[in-house]
Design an enzyme around this catalytic site. Sequence first.
Site, PDB file in Angstrom:
ATOM      1  N   CYS A 177       4.675 -17.594   4.320  1.00 24.96           N
ATOM      2  CA  CYS A 177       4.770 -17.450   5.773  1.00 24.96           C
ATOM      3  C   CYS A 177       5.403 -16.121   6.147  1.00 24.96           C
ATOM      4  O   CYS A 177       4.884 -15.385   6.973  1.00 24.96           O
ATOM      5  CB  CYS A 177       5.594 -18.588   6.377  1.00 24.96           C
ATOM      6  SG  CYS A 177       4.662 -20.124   6.512  1.00 24.96           S
ATOM      7  N   HIS A 178       6.566 -15.821   5.547  1.00 23.31           N
ATOM      8  CA  HIS A 178       7.400 -14.754   6.106  1.00 23.31           C
ATOM      9  C   HIS A 178       7.069 -13.362   5.583  1.00 23.31           C
ATOM     10  O   HIS A 178       7.562 -12.376   6.125  1.00 23.31           O
ATOM     11  CB  HIS A 178       8.873 -15.092   5.892  1.00 23.31           C
ATOM     12  CG  HIS A 178       9.271 -16.360   6.584  1.00 23.31           C
ATOM     13  ND1 HIS A 178       9.367 -16.468   7.939  1.00 23.31           N
ATOM     14  CD2 HIS A 178       9.549 -17.605   6.102  1.00 23.31           C
ATOM     15  CE1 HIS A 178       9.710 -17.701   8.281  1.00 23.31           C
ATOM     16  NE2 HIS A 178       9.829 -18.416   7.171  1.00 23.31           N
ATOM     17  N   CYS A 219      13.278 -25.374   6.942  1.00 26.58           N
ATOM     18  CA  CYS A 219      11.992 -24.903   6.425  1.00 26.58           C
ATOM     19  C   CYS A 219      11.572 -25.736   5.218  1.00 26.58           C
ATOM     20  O   CYS A 219      10.405 -26.075   5.058  1.00 26.58           O
ATOM     21  CB  CYS A 219      12.069 -23.428   6.022  1.00 26.58           C
ATOM     22  SG  CYS A 219      11.575 -22.292   7.337  1.00 26.58           S
TER      23      CYS A 219
END
Lengths: 258, 168
Positions: A177-178, A219
Amino acid sequence: MRAQWILPACVMLLAANSARAEIPLHERKSGAEFMSPQTQAMQADDVSNPGMLAALDGEAFWKQKAGAANKACADCHGPAEESMKGVSARYPAFNASASKPIDVQGQVNQCRSERQQAAPFRFESRELLALTTYIGLQSRGMPVSPPDDERLTLFRERGKALFNQRLGQLNFSCAHCHEDNWGRKLGSAPIPQAHANSYPIYRLEWQDVGSLQRRLRNCMTGVRAEAYSYGSPEFIELELFLAARARGMSVETPGVRP
Amino acid sequence: MRMTGSRSRRLKSLARRWALAGLCLALAPCAHAAVLAPFEVAGDAIPQSLTGDKGDPARGRAIVVDRQKGLCLLCHSGPFAEQRFQGDIAPSLEGAGSRWSEGQLRLRLVDAPRLNRDTSMPSYYRIDGLNRVAPAFKGKPVLEAQQIEDVVAFLASLRETPTAQEKP
């Protein structure tokens, strides 16, 4: 002539070493840049930033005597505005007496046990969040500056491996994701780059102040993984890697997040 | 029951549980087979239905838009006018049935990393090779075989709408 090739060769070696493209320095953005203008304004104004209430509590705890030693933080450290300046910007640091890296909350609790002879604060307790927010505030505006300490290297490398490791039933790594998808939308929410330069944060979803570890646990739960325990070595390793990844970015504590 | 039982009964039940755990470990491969329906991959597809039957597209649509079950719209968008929050991490599901056969859609749902190991698409029908799965989800695929078939049937029904020039 030969010297001209050294830098490109190093860059290529580094690129070959890492499995995926890391975010180039000039593209790094704080999580605040992904927020709505209203939430940005809430963070920027100390009167409307709810995290400042935790910092005010922290200032009171800083001066309050505690434990069998009947000492306050201020009795040893003096005014936090001087002694704590830059501390959160460089933590986690290697702690010689514990022979391992330690983050600010771990350091506060070590002082509690050893200097004040008091019971350590619970993780995510009002007291620990207040003190770490107050200590973090003393670094606001300073660059994230992890120490150049060889004893940390192994732990930081482990943190990097954890960041890139797939987890949980949904089988995502942090990097999926990041690093690969920052700026895109997960449902309604823009995905930030996961820089840890604003913690503790006031998160609107929590309606409370919380630590970086609480955010990481969120998360992990999201990808249906069993979250690491508060204070676990994995979290300290991740914190070390995240600090290195955010090197040079401005400390924003207390951050506000949606 | 355990709370009120005598000490010896508790020990016995504990021993039985350990024995059961040992048995489970010994039979682990079989246990997996019992949970997941067997399937065969041919090229980039799983041609046969996991249940032997065709799925139901209406049920499939409900799974796709459900943010606890299918989770699809966290990353994908698609022709779902009533759904406000749709992700843009992955390609739109619009026209998926024109781009892929049912068998290709099935493998992409069941275990997409077989085709691209770096993909962020989760494996919806796999229970091994995962790290630190939360206890509530351990040993369970994201979707059951019937649900996979329902989603395959729905995605296969998403056809590309012809553009103005293509219309007769």
